[in-house]
Design an enzyme around this catalytic site. Structure first.
Site, PDB file in Angstrom:
ATOM      1  N   HIS A 207       4.907  75.710  30.962  1.00 61.13           N
ATOM      2  CA  HIS A 207       5.024  75.395  32.383  1.00 61.13           C
ATOM      3  C   HIS A 207       4.817  76.677  33.184  1.00 61.13           C
ATOM      4  O   HIS A 207       5.049  77.776  32.687  1.00 61.13           O
ATOM      5  CB  HIS A 207       6.396  74.781  32.680  1.00 61.13           C
ATOM      6  CG  HIS A 207       6.512  73.360  32.233  1.00 61.13           C
ATOM      7  ND1 HIS A 207       6.902  72.339  33.061  1.00 61.13           N
ATOM      8  CD2 HIS A 207       6.272  72.774  31.032  1.00 61.13           C
ATOM      9  CE1 HIS A 207       6.906  71.183  32.394  1.00 61.13           C
ATOM     10  NE2 HIS A 207       6.534  71.427  31.159  1.00 61.13           N
ATOM     11  N   CYS A 238       9.914  69.536  35.503  1.00 60.06           N
ATOM     12  CA  CYS A 238      11.013  69.179  34.606  1.00 60.06           C
ATOM     13  C   CYS A 238      12.214  68.760  35.444  1.00 60.06           C
ATOM     14  O   CYS A 238      12.789  69.588  36.165  1.00 60.06           O
ATOM     15  CB  CYS A 238      11.399  70.354  33.705  1.00 60.06           C
ATOM     16  SG  CYS A 238      12.829  70.000  32.652  1.00 60.06           S
ATOM     17  N   ASN A 247       3.148  71.646  34.530  1.00 66.07           N
ATOM     18  CA  ASN A 247       2.521  72.237  33.358  1.00 66.07           C
ATOM     19  C   ASN A 247       1.354  73.119  33.795  1.00 66.07           C
ATOM     20  O   ASN A 247       0.836  72.998  34.903  1.00 66.07           O
ATOM     21  CB  ASN A 247       1.971  71.130  32.445  1.00 66.07           C
ATOM     22  CG  ASN A 247       3.051  70.235  31.902  1.00 66.07           C
ATOM     23  OD1 ASN A 247       3.728  70.571  30.947  1.00 66.07           O
ATOM     24  ND2 ASN A 247       3.224  69.077  32.518  1.00 66.07           N
TER      25      ASN A 247
END
Length: 296
Positions: A207, A238, A247
């Site tokens: 990420h 997240c 990401n």
């Protein structure tokens, strides 16, 4: 001979499940079709989790069924347990993925289970998958840090990765869930896991919370990894990690890998178009720097 790196496109699942805007099933299918046209060989389609907890994935069966005839592609779906596996099998899937963390604190918040409890839950899932001829991919999150406990012992990352591989996962994706890693730490983590799990069975998943994802990918590719997870337009984040952005963008990874002389099999122009399509559809800013610089 040009060496190939396989990109695992996680945008339709890991990306979209964390987007605030509810995405229509037809839009998801159109995105996946565009990603296939761009040359992707592996696309994570959806997740068979409870719609109560992840409403964005409530249409998992509809999405998976749409692509059940594409036997030429790897189209994994995420399953948390046997119930999820049963639903996935009814949709004709041929590959699944299971997920756990290297941090007990994170795993408890995410799945209400310890690491070992989650590993035990996977035993019947992998047994059933094996009996039905399904391939299983494994995810290990928080490999470089946890939002709840901070540092994650490298020994735990190695232990969990090794356990998943021994259970039958053909590939283990090592995820920096909160985007805290730096190249040296990422490379060191990969090498430590590779001492116990074949490097050919490892993938990396970064990420970009602190802008280090592409550098981390580069460090791990130099260390020998040949499978990289990425999300078109940098979709995702997240929900369990404050400030965690999406990401690493697939467009940026592909551009960098092509510049390094690797083959991905992906047409960058078509990939950029797919990213622009989904960002327009969900009214989201494109997270790919390559896409932003690409000619209109």
């Amino acid at each position: 001979m040009t060496e190939t790196i396989r990109i695992v496109e996680v945008g339709p699942r890991d990306g979209l499940q964390n987007e605030a805007t509810q995405v229509a099933t037809a839009t998801k299918i159109a995105l996946i079709e565009q990603l296939i046209e761009a040359g992707h060989s592996t696309i994570e389609l959806t997740s068979f989790v409870s719609p109560k907890w992840v409403p964005q994935m409530a249409d998992a069966a509809d999405v998976a069924t749409r692509f059940r005839e594409r036997t030429d592609l790897r189209l994994p779906v995420l399953v948390p347990n046997l119930q999820g596996l049963e639903r996935a099998l009814e949709s004709g899937v041929r590959e699944i993925a299971v997920f756990t963390a290297a941090s007990d604190a994170f795993n408890r918040r995410n799945t209400n289970a310890t690491i070992d409890e989650s590993l035990n839950r996977f035993v019947p899932v992998l047994e059933r998958a094996k009996s039905d001829g399904l391939r299983v991919r494994g995810y290990v999150s928080t490999v470089l840090g946890c939002p709840y406990q901070g540092e994650v012992p490298l020994a735990e990352v190695v232990r969990v990765s090794k356990a998943l591989h021994r259970m039958g996962c053909y590939e283990i994706s090592l995820g920096d869930t909160i985007g805290i890693g730096t190249p040296r730490k990422a490379r060191g983590m990969l090498r430590a896991v590779a001492d116990e799990v074949p490097l050919s069975a490892l993938a990396v998943h970064f990420h970009d919370t602190r802008g280090q994802a592409l550098a981390n990918v580069f460090a791990c590719v130099e260390a020998g990894v040949r499978v990289v997870d990425a999300s078109v337009a940098g979709l995702g984040g997240c929900p369990y990690a404050q400030g965690a952005s999406g990401n690493v963008a697939t467009e940026d990874v592909v551009y960098a890998l092509h510049g390094m002389g690797f083959n991905t099999g992906i047409d960058l122009s078509r990939l950029v178009a797919a990213g622009r399509f989904i960002c327009h559809a969900i009214e989201r800013r494109n997270g790919s720097k390559v896409a932003l610089a690409w000619p209109s």
